[in-house]
Design an enzyme around this catalytic site. Sequence first.
Site, PDB file in Angstrom:
ATOM      1  N   ASP A 102       0.877  -1.366   0.293  1.00 16.04           N
ATOM      2  CA  ASP A 102       0.125   0.020   0.089  1.00 16.04           C
ATOM      3  C   ASP A 102       0.925   1.385   0.124  1.00 16.04           C
ATOM      4  O   ASP A 102       0.333   2.551   0.138  1.00 16.04           O
ATOM      5  CB  ASP A 102      -0.988   0.708   0.764  1.00 16.04           C
ATOM      6  CG  ASP A 102      -1.779  -1.069   1.017  1.00 16.04           C
ATOM      7  OD1 ASP A 102      -2.932  -1.618   0.900  1.00 16.04           O
ATOM      8  OD2 ASP A 102      -1.238  -1.911   1.760  1.00 16.04           O
TER       9      ASP A 102
ATOM     10  N   LYS B 211     -14.424  -1.958  -0.363  1.00 16.73           N
ATOM     11  CA  LYS B 211     -14.345  -2.039  -1.592  1.00 16.73           C
ATOM     12  C   LYS B 211     -15.539  -2.849  -2.522  1.00 16.73           C
ATOM     13  O   LYS B 211     -16.285  -4.015  -2.071  1.00 16.73           O
ATOM     14  CB  LYS B 211     -13.483  -3.936  -0.823  1.00 16.73           C
ATOM     15  CG  LYS B 211     -12.533  -3.576   0.536  1.00 16.73           C
ATOM     16  CD  LYS B 211     -11.330  -4.153   0.903  1.00 16.73           C
ATOM     17  CE  LYS B 211     -10.747  -4.318   1.422  1.00 16.73           C
ATOM     18  NZ  LYS B 211     -10.179  -5.400   2.036  1.00 16.73           N
TER      19      LYS B 211
ATOM     20  N   LYS C 227      -9.425   5.571   2.029  1.00 19.89           N
ATOM     21  CA  LYS C 227      -8.511   5.273   2.173  1.00 19.89           C
ATOM     22  C   LYS C 227      -8.630   4.258   1.203  1.00 19.89           C
ATOM     23  O   LYS C 227      -8.164   3.308   0.187  1.00 19.89           O
ATOM     24  CB  LYS C 227      -8.729   3.707   3.252  1.00 19.89           C
ATOM     25  CG  LYS C 227      -7.852   2.699   2.968  1.00 19.89           C
ATOM     26  CD  LYS C 227      -8.253   1.422   4.314  1.00 19.89           C
ATOM     27  CE  LYS C 227      -6.725   0.396   4.124  1.00 19.89           C
ATOM     28  NZ  LYS C 227      -7.296  -0.721   4.820  1.00 19.89           N
TER      29      LYS C 227
HETATM   30  P1  PGA Z   1      -6.523  -6.089   0.290  1.00 16.80           P
HETATM   31  O1  PGA Z   1      -6.227  -4.614   1.190  1.00 16.80           O
HETATM   32  O2  PGA Z   1      -7.071  -5.425  -0.603  1.00 16.80           O
HETATM   33  O3  PGA Z   1      -5.680  -6.806   0.301  1.00 16.80           O
HETATM   34  O4  PGA Z   1      -8.405  -6.388   1.356  1.00 16.80           O
HETATM   35  C1  PGA Z   1      -6.855  -3.709   1.576  1.00 16.80           C
HETATM   36  C2  PGA Z   1      -7.021  -3.770   3.010  1.00 16.80           C
HETATM   37  O5  PGA Z   1      -7.332  -4.452   3.580  1.00 16.80           O
HETATM   38  O6  PGA Z   1      -7.677  -2.376   3.882  1.00 16.80           O
END
Ligand code: PGA
Length: 478
Positions: A252, A386, A437
């Site tokens: 990230d 997400k 985020k």
């Molecule tokens: P991930 O991580 O895309 O690997 O699930 C992002 C998060 O958990 O914020």
Amino acid sequence: MSVQEYLEKHLLSRKIEEAVNAAVRAKAPDPVLFISTHMRRAAPAVITSVRARQILDSRGEPAVEVALHTNKAVHRASAAAADAPEGAAAASTRDAEKRKLLARTVADAVRVINDKVSEALVGMDPQQQAQIDQAIIDLDKAHHKAEIGMKAMLAVSIAACKAGAAEKEVPLYKHITDLVGKSTTTLPVPAITVINGGTHGGNRLPIQEIMILPVGAKSFEEAMQMGSETYHHLKDIILEKYGSDSCNIGDDGGFTPNISSISEGLDLVIAAIDRAGYNGRIKLAIDVAATDFCIGKKYDLEFKFAEKSGQGFKTADDMIEIYSQLCSEYPLVSIEQPFDKDDWEHSKKFTTLELCQVVGDDLLMSDPERIKRAVNEYTCNALVLKANQVGTVTEAIEVVKQAKDAHWGVMVSHRSGDTDDSFIADLAVGAAAGQIKAGAPCRGECLSKYNQLLRIEEELGSDGVYAGENWRTTAGTS
Ligand code: PGA
């Protein structure tokens, strides 16, 4: 039909005359441009085809990009390609197979979009987002979203959303606000990743991310300024303390110094905030991603140690103690996924202490049914959204509404394997989420979102409201 017949059928001579008269009345400085724009508006946009291709995400893994053609323009979108947690409301094309099959499964999704999805959407008005999304869902009903895959579905849905905004001649966030059915737009507080660990970094830190929230900024622009200054001071501090090879970055974009405890990481960040002069104006957040180190019912804080001391195994109640202690010692205001994805009991126990925002990630999987249960049982008090776990823009908006109606915080999130599509920036503003985020203030796929937010704020001018201290309680959506 001959051109003459077409002209007569569509009353084109009259329309051209009207356009010329309008140009004269408007004293258009460039009449040709004025008349062509006027004529374009006279023909409504319809989807003419949808073409998909494989591109690579920020981890160099296959992802789907979609080009949605209308009779007027082409609109591109791609969806993040990170893994969806197991047991999500639907399986995703990429996750249905092992890594070695990724390219083949993405190729399958590309084929389905080029054939079935394109055929189903041809002729539709791109402004009708709900109908378009329903058509995509209906196509894959029998396979529970597994044939097209949620990421591919989302890419089509986002491309349609962009086409709808273009047809309305409004910015994307404004179109999203209309789809939400509200007039409120809010610039979100960025949860900026500064340290990576867990499965996102090669150090021994068990938790996935340490983030900073510039809630004391007056604008999004100032928040990013504060965030990036702090990030660079942190780099200097890590360099001084651990040497240059500790300044490598994780998935990230956060630094990955070889620290092993959460408090060691928080101390570094506090020192950076102090050096940048933002004491009190920047709060801290962590994403524990505890599912990754939950063994049975215990949490292995040494899961990345080559040689374990044996001290690292903690019960869920020990973890509650640890989090409570951290909340009392640091300006820690948000903890994401503090327990295993199925540990509803301890998540509730911790949330009830009301020490901070408790964000459900794997616990919720952005799934309406799991959110419903968590709202009823008060298992957490915030959602990390997400969108590629949901499938379409319409469903993502519904999930945000669900969380906001429960007076939860909403953090719109990127994925750790992401593309440079900046859609979630417009989504966060249009749905007045309050938080976004998108990783560190570095790496192209992270900055595409933050930079889009800078553009949106500039465009909104005095109408742009930065969530700031109201990051958890921005206006509701219904
Ligand atoms: P991930 O991580 O895309 O690997 O699930 C992002 C998060 O958990 O914020």
